[in-house]
Design an enzyme around this catalytic site. Structure first.
Site, PDB file in Angstrom:
ATOM      1  N   GLY A  12      48.399  39.806  46.096  1.00 26.89           N
ATOM      2  CA  GLY A  12      47.776  40.950  46.746  1.00 26.89           C
ATOM      3  C   GLY A  12      47.382  42.101  45.840  1.00 26.89           C
ATOM      4  O   GLY A  12      47.314  43.243  46.287  1.00 26.89           O
ATOM      5  N   ASN A  14      44.413  42.590  44.635  1.00 27.96           N
ATOM      6  CA  ASN A  14      43.115  43.079  45.128  1.00 27.96           C
ATOM      7  C   ASN A  14      43.288  43.904  46.397  1.00 27.96           C
ATOM      8  O   ASN A  14      42.607  44.909  46.586  1.00 27.96           O
ATOM      9  CB  ASN A  14      42.143  41.920  45.349  1.00 27.96           C
ATOM     10  N   LEU A  91      43.475  31.638  50.565  1.00 30.97           N
ATOM     11  CA  LEU A  91      43.224  30.252  50.152  1.00 30.97           C
ATOM     12  C   LEU A  91      43.066  29.288  51.323  1.00 30.97           C
ATOM     13  O   LEU A  91      43.410  28.117  51.225  1.00 30.97           O
ATOM     14  CB  LEU A  91      44.349  29.793  49.221  1.00 30.97           C
ATOM     15  N   ASN A 108      34.220  38.328  50.090  1.00 29.79           N
ATOM     16  CA  ASN A 108      35.211  37.610  49.288  1.00 29.79           C
ATOM     17  C   ASN A 108      35.128  38.108  47.850  1.00 29.79           C
ATOM     18  O   ASN A 108      34.059  38.476  47.372  1.00 29.79           O
ATOM     19  CB  ASN A 108      34.891  36.105  49.331  1.00 29.79           C
ATOM     20  N   HIS A 110      35.690  36.734  44.079  1.00 31.13           N
ATOM     21  CA  HIS A 110      35.843  35.463  43.365  1.00 31.13           C
ATOM     22  C   HIS A 110      35.919  35.738  41.856  1.00 31.13           C
ATOM     23  O   HIS A 110      35.112  36.515  41.328  1.00 31.13           O
ATOM     24  CB  HIS A 110      34.674  34.527  43.677  1.00 31.13           C
ATOM     25  N   ASP A 151      31.640  29.908  48.516  1.00 29.66           N
ATOM     26  CA  ASP A 151      31.111  30.805  47.473  1.00 29.66           C
ATOM     27  C   ASP A 151      29.580  30.802  47.404  1.00 29.66           C
ATOM     28  O   ASP A 151      28.996  30.984  46.326  1.00 29.66           O
ATOM     29  CB  ASP A 151      31.684  30.436  46.084  1.00 29.66           C
TER      30      ASP A 151
END
Ligand code: GAR
Length: 208
Positions: A12, A14, A91, A108, A110, A151
């Site tokens: 966590g 981010n 995930l 998201n 990435h 993605d």
């Protein structure tokens, strides 16, 4: 005020970057209404609790099949009242119904420069292992809207990060987080919260 649900599976960091950015005013007009994890032991849940944010765990293991889990996930996100969903190291493949219901309202983060080192199987440390294997000299991070692919959604922000000789996947992962992820994710959230971007023909347009 933009209501945000953050979906997490692990540490966590981010999530923490977004919490901190709201606290210090880097992100305005936004609040996190729930942090939701498929992993009840995720440290991200602890981070949420420490900041007084509703922390919810919902594990596929507690459901008879994937459809029931998906329904419960959609219900939980719905109950959070979120206008925006952030996948911050989540995930789990999102149910199609969810990507449809929240078109251009899920983002998201990435850990590579999409379209390199992304798609099925590219997550977490694996991405950095592949970057080092291929020997690229520049990597980075991408914040993008989520569509039904992996993605493949419209790109909001990207930031490049140098790869150095002798990097390990762990060292590179940390550098990409520090120099790119923790910067572009809050920036993207702030742009959305203040109505500064929209999607046109699959591309993100920034309004001055
Ligand atoms: C981050 O590096 C994020 O970019 C990555 O997982 C890590 C989560 O770390 N996400 C993916 O690989 C998604 N394909 P965090 O829990 O400390 O934020």
């Amino acid at each position: 005020m933009l209501k945000i649900a953050v979906l997490v599976s692990g540490g966590g960091t981010n999530l923490q970057a977004v919490i901190d950015a709201i606290d210090n005013g880097t992100i305005t007009n936004a609040e996190i209404t729930a942090v939701i994890s498929n992993n009840k032991n995720a440290f991200a849940l602890e981070r949420a609790r420490n900041s007084g944010i509703n922390a919810i765990s919902i594990s596929p293991k507690d459901f008879e099949n994937r459809d029931l889990f998906n329904d419960a996930l959609i219900k939980t996100v719905g109950e959070s009242g979120a206008d925006l969903i952030i996948l911050a190291g989540f995930l789990v493949v999102l149910p199609k119904k969810m990507t449809e219901n929240y078109e251009n309202r899920i983002i998201n983060i990435h850990p590579s420069l999409i379209p390199s080192f992304c798609g099925k199987g590219f997550y977490g440390l694996k991405v950095h292992e592949e970057v080092l294997k291929r020997g690229v000299k520049v990597t980075g991070a991408t914040c993008h809207f989520v569509d039904s692919g992996t993605d493949t959604g419209p790109i909001i922000l990207q930031k490049a990060v140098d790869v150095y000789e002798g990097d390990t996947p762990e060292v590179l992962q940390r550098r990409v987080m520090e120099q790119a992820e923790w910067i572009i994710l809050p920036k993207a959230v702030n742009l959305i919260a203040n109505g500064k971007i929209h999607v046109e023909d699959g591309r993100v347009i920034t309004v001055a």
